[in-house]
Design a protein around this motif. Structure first.
Motif, mmCIF file in Angstrom:
data_model
loop_
_atom_site.group_PDB
_atom_site.id
_atom_site.type_symbol
_atom_site.label_atom_id
_atom_site.label_comp_id
_atom_site.label_asym_id
_atom_site.label_seq_id
_atom_site.Cartn_x
_atom_site.Cartn_y
_atom_site.Cartn_z
ATOM 1 N N LEU A 123 11.113 23.429 98.951
ATOM 2 C CA LEU A 123 11.863 24.498 99.600
ATOM 3 C C LEU A 123 13.364 24.258 99.562
ATOM 4 C CD1 LEU A 123 9.605 25.195 102.727
ATOM 5 C CD2 LEU A 123 9.810 26.566 100.646
ATOM 6 N N THR A 124 13.772 22.984 99.609
ATOM 7 C CA THR A 124 15.210 22.680 99.596
ATOM 8 C C THR A 124 15.776 22.541 98.186
ATOM 9 O OG1 THR A 124 14.704 20.304 99.808
ATOM 10 C CG2 THR A 124 15.138 21.540 101.841
ATOM 11 N N TYR B 190 10.876 14.884 91.139
ATOM 12 C CA TYR B 190 11.215 16.046 90.314
ATOM 13 C C TYR B 190 12.276 16.873 91.028
ATOM 14 C CZ TYR B 190 10.310 19.588 86.738
ATOM 15 O OH TYR B 190 10.426 20.447 85.669
ATOM 16 N N SER B 191 12.124 17.027 92.343
ATOM 17 C CA SER B 191 13.092 17.814 93.109
ATOM 18 C C SER B 191 14.457 17.129 93.133
ATOM 19 C CB SER B 191 12.585 18.043 94.541
ATOM 20 O OG SER B 191 12.522 16.809 95.252
ATOM 21 N N ILE B 192 14.467 15.798 93.231
ATOM 22 C CA ILE B 192 15.739 15.071 93.237
ATOM 23 C C ILE B 192 16.419 15.162 91.883
ATOM 24 C CG2 ILE B 192 16.758 12.750 93.387
ATOM 25 C CD1 ILE B 192 14.699 12.116 95.539
ATOM 26 N N SER B 193 15.659 14.994 90.817
ATOM 27 C CA SER B 193 16.238 15.005 89.475
ATOM 28 C C SER B 193 16.681 16.392 89.033
ATOM 29 C CB SER B 193 15.232 14.445 88.461
ATOM 30 O OG SER B 193 14.080 15.275 88.382
ATOM 31 N N ASP C 288 22.080 14.883 95.659
ATOM 32 C CA ASP C 288 22.062 15.200 97.088
ATOM 33 C C ASP C 288 21.770 13.927 97.881
ATOM 34 O OD1 ASP C 288 21.520 16.124 99.670
ATOM 35 O OD2 ASP C 288 20.721 18.029 98.945
ATOM 36 N N TYR C 289 22.817 13.336 98.450
ATOM 37 C CA TYR C 289 22.664 12.051 99.138
ATOM 38 C C TYR C 289 21.873 12.181 100.432
ATOM 39 C CZ TYR C 289 25.957 10.022 95.838
ATOM 40 O OH TYR C 289 26.552 9.562 94.692
ATOM 41 N N ALA D 170 18.491 10.212 101.157
ATOM 42 C CA ALA D 170 18.345 9.331 102.321
ATOM 43 C C ALA D 170 17.036 9.612 103.047
ATOM 44 C CB ALA D 170 19.531 9.521 103.266
ATOM 45 N N LEU D 171 16.655 10.879 103.140
ATOM 46 C CA LEU D 171 15.385 11.238 103.784
ATOM 47 C C LEU D 171 14.202 10.738 102.954
ATOM 48 C CD1 LEU D 171 16.221 14.870 104.957
ATOM 49 C CD2 LEU D 171 16.132 12.792 106.345
#
Length: 410
Positions: free
Chosen positions: A281-282, A334-337, A343-344, A348-349
């Motif tokens: 979602l984010t 996948y969402s981070i990449s 997105d720090y 972190a989460l």
């Protein structure tokens, strides 16, 4: 700074991390090595190394295969069933198909073939059989992660999978689904007929997992290749195959357990779903811009939906939900990449989730209810050199098990 010098610096960092992790594996106890590897990946999440990946796979595969099985979970440890079938093949009491059906209650021909092959090559050694099946399943899963994430974050995703305690528990005794599910997921990374061939090959290792995943084969591109009549024929044949295979391998087991609404173990699955869906979602805008982003969102949503049947049949939580456990690490990274800018806050989460997962891994390791490394006084704090020495001890003396829950007269 030139691109060439940047690549040299990156290569130097990769070599330093590789040497440091390799040193830590051989010198420090296993849990400490995992801590150092986790911290290294937290700082350098894109770090790639097949060598470190396969060393880590070795560590967890040997940890799992070193246990004394049959005494935990009040008889729900399925491993003795596989060992009874394996021993029957070794002693030539019956053929591989008959032994698998009698003791392990399955007729998955691919898994039976693999069991028979390992039995022949290892001269009936149970430890080699157990270790090999687990190692192959983890290696296929790593290959799946590497293909989808294109190398970056694949090692971190693999480690996160290992750290979540339930993945270790399931890999300890649900051998067929733990082997078939990575194969099915890997098949979905291919296109056209390669996907179909690999999917149905994976189905021979556990048909019930394939039944749950069969609708993932349907895509817009796939359907556009056929006329309406061809689509109708494919639908009829697929429905017949689904219900025949389902009746033989899945529906009967569910009916035997009866309709039982309850939460059961679903909160364990729900914790993964909350994290996975939250990150989707984010990050959905970034994910949808990637080449196959929509595909993986759809597949994750599909298996989350399938997992809801666990509430209706609470005795079969992991039969419906194991796919989610394999896909959540992929979705997280996948969402981070997929973000154009790192997105720090989100990262972190994710690290908090990684830390919580490490706690679950360390808890079951320290508790050692499963009697890991029982040939070494169940000391789980041994380094890599000791693990390799102990590994060959297990090959020589084999692994034991209790069939008390499977053979009531024992």
């Amino acid at each position: 700074m030139s691109i060439k010098s940047t690549n040299v610096n990156l290569l130097d960092k990769t070599r330093v991390i590789f040497v440091a992790c390799l040193f830590c594996f051989f010198i420090f106890p296993g849990p400490i090595y995992i801590v150092i590897l986790t911290l290294s990946l937290a700082v350098f999440p894109r770090f790639k190394s097949h060598s470190i990946a396969f060393i880590t796979i070795f560590y967890f595969s040997f940890l799992i295969a070193s246990r004394y099985s049959g005494l935990v979970w009040n008889g729900s440890d399925d491993l003795p069933s596989y060992f009874l079938a394996y021993d029957a093949i070794t002693n030539r009491d019956m053929g591989a198909i008959d032994a698998s059906f009698l003791y392990a209650k399955h007729l998955d021909l691919g898994f039976i073939w693999l069991t028979n092959l390992i039995n022949y090559l290892s001269d009936g050694n149970r430890f080699i059989y157990y270790f090999t099946v687990v190692y192959i399943s983890f290696s296929i899963y790593y290959l799946f992660l590497y293909r989808v994430l294109k190398g970056s974050y694949a090692l971190f995703a693999l480690l996160l999978f290992f750290l979540f305690f339930k993945n270790i528990h399931l890999s300890m005794h649900i051998l067929r689904s733990s082997l078939a599910i990575p194969m099915i997921l890997l098949s979905l990374t291919f296109t056209n007929y390669q996907k179909l061939v690999f999917f149905f090959f994976a189905a021979t290792f556990q048909a019930s997992s394939a039944v749950l995943a069969v609708l993932t084969l349907i895509s817009r591109d796939f359907l556009n290749r056929f006329t309406f009549m061809h689509k109708f024929i494919i639908f009829i044949l697929s429905a017949i195959a689904f219900f025949i295979v389902g009746e033989l391998y899945l529906f009967g087991k569910i009916r035997h357990a009866r309709f039982s609404i309850g939460i059961g173990n679903y909160p364990i699955i729900l914790s993964n779903i909350i994290v996975g869906v939250g990150l989707i979602l984010t990050s959905y805008k970034g994910i949808l811009k990637t080449e196959n982003g929509f595909t993986w969102i759809y597949l994750y949503g599909y298996f989350v939906f399938i997992s809801l049947f666990s509430i209706l049949f609470s005795q079969h939580t992991y039969r419906f939900s194991q796919f989610v456990l394999y896909l959540t690490p992929l979705i997280i990274f996948y969402s981070i990449s997929s973000n154009r800018c790192f997105d720090y806050l989100k990262y972190a989460l994710v690290l908090l989730y990684v830390g919580a997962s490490y706690y679950t891994y360390y808890y079951i390791l320290n508790l050692n209810e499963s009697n890991f490394y029982y040939r070494e006084s169940s000391d789980v704090f041994i380094n890599g050199f000791s693990q390799i020495r102990l590994f060959f001890d297990y090959i020589e003396f084999d692994v034991g098990y209790s069939s008390f829950w499977r053979l009531k007269h024992e």
